[in-house]
Design a protein around this motif. Structure first.
Motif, PDB file in Angstrom:
ATOM      1  N   VAL A 103       0.836  -1.206   0.000  1.00  0.00           N
ATOM      2  CA  VAL A 103       0.000   0.000   0.000  1.00  0.00           C
ATOM      3  C   VAL A 103       0.870   1.255   0.000  1.00  0.00           C
ATOM      4  O   VAL A 103       0.625   2.208  -0.751  1.00  0.00           O
ATOM      5  CB  VAL A 103      -0.957  -0.003   1.214  1.00  0.00           C
ATOM      6  CG1 VAL A 103      -1.708   1.332   1.301  1.00  0.00           C
ATOM      7  CG2 VAL A 103      -1.939  -1.162   1.136  1.00  0.00           C
ATOM      8  N   GLU A 104       1.901   1.252   0.829  1.00  0.00           N
ATOM      9  CA  GLU A 104       2.786   2.416   0.924  1.00  0.00           C
ATOM     10  C   GLU A 104       3.559   2.654  -0.375  1.00  0.00           C
ATOM     11  O   GLU A 104       3.767   3.807  -0.782  1.00  0.00           O
ATOM     12  CB  GLU A 104       3.760   2.241   2.088  1.00  0.00           C
ATOM     13  CG  GLU A 104       3.111   2.247   3.468  1.00  0.00           C
ATOM     14  CD  GLU A 104       2.648   3.632   3.914  1.00  0.00           C
ATOM     15  OE1 GLU A 104       2.773   4.604   3.129  1.00  0.00           O
ATOM     16  OE2 GLU A 104       2.151   3.733   5.052  1.00  0.00           O
ATOM     17  N   LEU A 105       3.982   1.582  -1.039  1.00  0.00           N
ATOM     18  CA  LEU A 105       4.688   1.750  -2.313  1.00  0.00           C
ATOM     19  C   LEU A 105       3.773   2.370  -3.363  1.00  0.00           C
ATOM     20  O   LEU A 105       4.186   3.270  -4.106  1.00  0.00           O
ATOM     21  CB  LEU A 105       5.226   0.408  -2.799  1.00  0.00           C
ATOM     22  CG  LEU A 105       6.384  -0.198  -2.006  1.00  0.00           C
ATOM     23  CD1 LEU A 105       6.836  -1.509  -2.644  1.00  0.00           C
ATOM     24  CD2 LEU A 105       7.556   0.761  -1.892  1.00  0.00           C
ATOM     25  N   ALA A 106       2.542   1.878  -3.443  1.00  0.00           N
ATOM     26  CA  ALA A 106       1.595   2.460  -4.396  1.00  0.00           C
ATOM     27  C   ALA A 106       1.313   3.920  -4.045  1.00  0.00           C
ATOM     28  O   ALA A 106       1.285   4.791  -4.936  1.00  0.00           O
ATOM     29  CB  ALA A 106       0.301   1.648  -4.407  1.00  0.00           C
ATOM     30  N   ASN A 107       1.130   4.180  -2.773  1.00  0.00           N
ATOM     31  CA  ASN A 107       0.845   5.545  -2.339  1.00  0.00           C
ATOM     32  C   ASN A 107       1.967   6.494  -2.753  1.00  0.00           C
ATOM     33  O   ASN A 107       1.720   7.622  -3.194  1.00  0.00           O
ATOM     34  CB  ASN A 107       0.661   5.581  -0.825  1.00  0.00           C
ATOM     35  CG  ASN A 107       0.224   6.941  -0.317  1.00  0.00           C
ATOM     36  OD1 ASN A 107      -0.753   7.499  -0.791  1.00  0.00           O
ATOM     37  ND2 ASN A 107       0.959   7.480   0.645  1.00  0.00           N
ATOM     38  N   HIS A 108       3.212   6.036  -2.626  1.00  0.00           N
ATOM     39  CA  HIS A 108       4.357   6.896  -2.943  1.00  0.00           C
ATOM     40  C   HIS A 108       4.586   7.023  -4.450  1.00  0.00           C
ATOM     41  O   HIS A 108       4.668   8.143  -4.982  1.00  0.00           O
ATOM     42  CB  HIS A 108       5.619   6.350  -2.280  1.00  0.00           C
ATOM     43  CG  HIS A 108       6.859   7.122  -2.627  1.00  0.00           C
ATOM     44  ND1 HIS A 108       7.177   8.319  -2.022  1.00  0.00           N
ATOM     45  CD2 HIS A 108       7.858   6.868  -3.526  1.00  0.00           C
ATOM     46  CE1 HIS A 108       8.312   8.777  -2.514  1.00  0.00           C
ATOM     47  NE2 HIS A 108       8.746   7.916  -3.436  1.00  0.00           N
ATOM     48  N   PHE A 109       4.671   5.888  -5.144  1.00  0.00           N
ATOM     49  CA  PHE A 109       5.091   5.936  -6.548  1.00  0.00           C
ATOM     50  C   PHE A 109       3.979   6.349  -7.504  1.00  0.00           C
ATOM     51  O   PHE A 109       4.253   6.776  -8.627  1.00  0.00           O
ATOM     52  CB  PHE A 109       5.679   4.579  -6.962  1.00  0.00           C
ATOM     53  CG  PHE A 109       7.069   4.355  -6.415  1.00  0.00           C
ATOM     54  CD1 PHE A 109       8.172   4.917  -7.037  1.00  0.00           C
ATOM     55  CD2 PHE A 109       7.265   3.613  -5.260  1.00  0.00           C
ATOM     56  CE1 PHE A 109       9.458   4.726  -6.527  1.00  0.00           C
ATOM     57  CE2 PHE A 109       8.548   3.406  -4.747  1.00  0.00           C
ATOM     58  CZ  PHE A 109       9.643   3.976  -5.384  1.00  0.00           C
ATOM     59  N   GLN A 118      -7.536   5.646   5.032  1.00  0.00           N
ATOM     60  CA  GLN A 118      -7.660   4.993   3.730  1.00  0.00           C
ATOM     61  C   GLN A 118      -6.683   3.827   3.609  1.00  0.00           C
ATOM     62  O   GLN A 118      -7.030   2.774   3.067  1.00  0.00           O
ATOM     63  CB  GLN A 118      -7.407   6.009   2.612  1.00  0.00           C
ATOM     64  CG  GLN A 118      -8.547   6.978   2.389  1.00  0.00           C
ATOM     65  CD  GLN A 118      -8.197   8.036   1.350  1.00  0.00           C
ATOM     66  OE1 GLN A 118      -7.131   8.663   1.411  1.00  0.00           O
ATOM     67  NE2 GLN A 118      -9.073   8.221   0.380  1.00  0.00           N
ATOM     68  N   LYS A 119      -5.472   4.006   4.111  1.00  0.00           N
ATOM     69  CA  LYS A 119      -4.485   2.928   4.064  1.00  0.00           C
ATOM     70  C   LYS A 119      -4.980   1.706   4.844  1.00  0.00           C
ATOM     71  O   LYS A 119      -4.847   0.564   4.394  1.00  0.00           O
ATOM     72  CB  LYS A 119      -3.150   3.403   4.635  1.00  0.00           C
ATOM     73  CG  LYS A 119      -2.447   4.449   3.800  1.00  0.00           C
ATOM     74  CD  LYS A 119      -1.187   4.951   4.516  1.00  0.00           C
ATOM     75  CE  LYS A 119      -0.516   6.072   3.751  1.00  0.00           C
ATOM     76  NZ  LYS A 119       0.670   6.616   4.481  1.00  0.00           N
ATOM     77  N   ILE A 120      -5.557   1.955   6.021  1.00  0.00           N
ATOM     78  CA  ILE A 120      -6.045   0.843   6.843  1.00  0.00           C
ATOM     79  C   ILE A 120      -7.213   0.140   6.163  1.00  0.00           C
ATOM     80  O   ILE A 120      -7.277  -1.100   6.142  1.00  0.00           O
ATOM     81  CB  ILE A 120      -6.465   1.332   8.240  1.00  0.00           C
ATOM     82  CG1 ILE A 120      -5.289   1.991   8.960  1.00  0.00           C
ATOM     83  CG2 ILE A 120      -6.995   0.170   9.077  1.00  0.00           C
ATOM     84  CD1 ILE A 120      -5.684   2.739  10.214  1.00  0.00           C
ATOM     85  N   CYS A 136       0.108  -1.807  11.923  1.00  0.00           N
ATOM     86  CA  CYS A 136       1.228  -1.546  11.007  1.00  0.00           C
ATOM     87  C   CYS A 136       1.212  -0.105  10.518  1.00  0.00           C
ATOM     88  O   CYS A 136       2.261   0.464  10.201  1.00  0.00           O
ATOM     89  CB  CYS A 136       1.147  -2.457   9.781  1.00  0.00           C
ATOM     90  SG  CYS A 136       1.422  -4.203  10.073  1.00  0.00           S
ATOM     91  N   VAL A 137       0.021   0.469  10.433  1.00  0.00           N
ATOM     92  CA  VAL A 137      -0.145   1.825   9.908  1.00  0.00           C
ATOM     93  C   VAL A 137      -0.111   2.867  11.028  1.00  0.00           C
ATOM     94  O   VAL A 137       0.500   3.925  10.877  1.00  0.00           O
ATOM     95  CB  VAL A 137      -1.476   1.949   9.129  1.00  0.00           C
ATOM     96  CG1 VAL A 137      -1.675   3.372   8.604  1.00  0.00           C
ATOM     97  CG2 VAL A 137      -1.514   0.946   7.977  1.00  0.00           C
ATOM     98  N   THR A 138      -0.747   2.539  12.159  1.00  0.00           N
ATOM     99  CA  THR A 138      -0.918   3.549  13.212  1.00  0.00           C
ATOM    100  C   THR A 138       0.130   3.480  14.303  1.00  0.00           C
ATOM    101  O   THR A 138       0.356   4.444  15.028  1.00  0.00           O
ATOM    102  CB  THR A 138      -2.292   3.393  13.886  1.00  0.00           C
ATOM    103  OG1 THR A 138      -2.350   2.137  14.593  1.00  0.00           O
ATOM    104  CG2 THR A 138      -3.421   3.465  12.869  1.00  0.00           C
ATOM    105  N   GLY A 139       0.773   2.309  14.468  1.00  0.00           N
ATOM    106  CA  GLY A 139       1.594   2.094  15.646  1.00  0.00           C
ATOM    107  C   GLY A 139       0.714   1.932  16.879  1.00  0.00           C
ATOM    108  O   GLY A 139      -0.520   2.019  16.817  1.00  0.00           O
ATOM    109  N   GLY A 140       1.334   1.688  18.028  1.00  0.00           N
ATOM    110  CA  GLY A 140       0.627   1.643  19.297  1.00  0.00           C
ATOM    111  C   GLY A 140      -0.431   0.564  19.403  1.00  0.00           C
ATOM    112  O   GLY A 140      -0.359  -0.496  18.771  1.00  0.00           O
TER     113      GLY A 140
END
Length: 292
Positions: A103-109, A118-120, A136-140
């Motif tokens: 998800v993070e790679l798509a979001n960046h590139f 939205q990521k979650i 994984c997205v929020t921590g804690g």
């Protein structure tokens, strides 16, 4: 576009009575370094990762392509260097971390500018359970519910508690451990489970870790059926509780065993476990802090 690096924390989910709803982010990481290439290529820095596909069939690539397609964009192929502190198929979110990395790679590139929520949601649509991918997205500490595309969640810091992981050398697949769960539960069990979970969550947020631990070990939904699959579980639990732990439960789908304890007792509990249950690798970790 230059190299992009993302570190995604491991997760421990379910937390006893928090089945499919409560998880923690841990300070163990999947690290992905990516840059544009002519085709998808994965270079694994850890030997145990080499069982994974090294092309577009890798879960990270499949998720990135799927997310880009969801927004009617084309994901560029990437050269990916991957290293991980998260063992595969051991109940510590190895698949969840890969999904969130995609998800993070798509979001960046593809420059999607996704919000945290939205990521979650996207990661949950793929993985199925918010307590696995959410942390994984929020921590804690992450508490979530997801149904028909709608996500509700809350997060909080969760520190001042020691964490010990006891990791057997065998794997348990999520599909395998879900097969042992009953098809139905009694009304009485669901009502009691709900009460235990509510009390546990309130105790966690108040810092009443003794009560939190007592409630955490009263699960009626999955722990009684899964614990027999982990032959070291009873020994780890008995030793940890005798040495001062708050609770010992299954991490995710297992076979990793999670012990929560007073910070000042972690070393003593770790020493006892190393001495008396050598069949597992025991290690101290901490909760990855909440990302604000």
């Amino acid at each position: 576009m230059s190299q992009f690096e993302i570190k995604v924390p491991a997760t421990t989910a379910n937390l006893g009575v928090g089945f499919d709803s409560i998880g923690l982010a841990l300070n163990k990481f999947l690290t992905v370094k990516a840059s544009p290439a002519d085709n998808w290529q994965f270079n694994f820095k850890d030997a145990f990762l080499k069982v994974l596909p090294n092309n577009e069939q890798n879960l990270v690539a499949k998720v990135a392509n799927k997310v880009a397609s969801k927004f009617k964009q084309t994901m560029p192929p990437l050269r990916v260097e991957m290293s991980s502190e998260i063992p595969l198929t051991h109940g510590l979110g190895s698949s969840s971390s890969a999904i969130v990395a995609g998800v993070e790679l798509a979001n960046h590139f593809v420059q999607l500018n996704l919000t945290q929520e939205q990521k979650i949601v996207i990661a949950t649509e793929i993985e199925g359970h918010p307590d696995n991918v959410g942390p994984c997205v929020t921590g804690g500490l992450f508490i979530g519910a997801y149904e028909n595309g709608v996500l509700f969640y809350e997060t909080a810091d969760f520190n001042h508690v020691g964490i010990i992981l006891s990791i057997p050398d065998y794997e348990l697949s999520t599909a395998e451990v879900r097969k042992v769960l009953p098809a139905e539960y009694s009304k009485e069990a669901i009502i009691l489970q709900n009460a235990y979970s509510n009390i546990m969550t309130a105790a966690m947020l108040k810092g009443d870790f003794e009560k939190m631990g007592a409630m955490m070990m009263k699960d009626l939904i999955h722990e009684p059926y899964r614990q027999p699959l982990i032959k070291e579980f009873d020994a780890v639990k008995n030793i940890a509780l005798t040495t001062g732990a708050f609770a010992t439960v299954i991490s995710g789908a297992g076979p990793t065993i999670l012990t929560l304890c007073p910070v000042e007792r972690t070393e003593a509990i770790l020493q006892s476990l190393n001495s008396m249950v050598p069949e597992c690798r025991h290690e101290i970790t901490t909760v990855y802090p909440l990302i604000t």
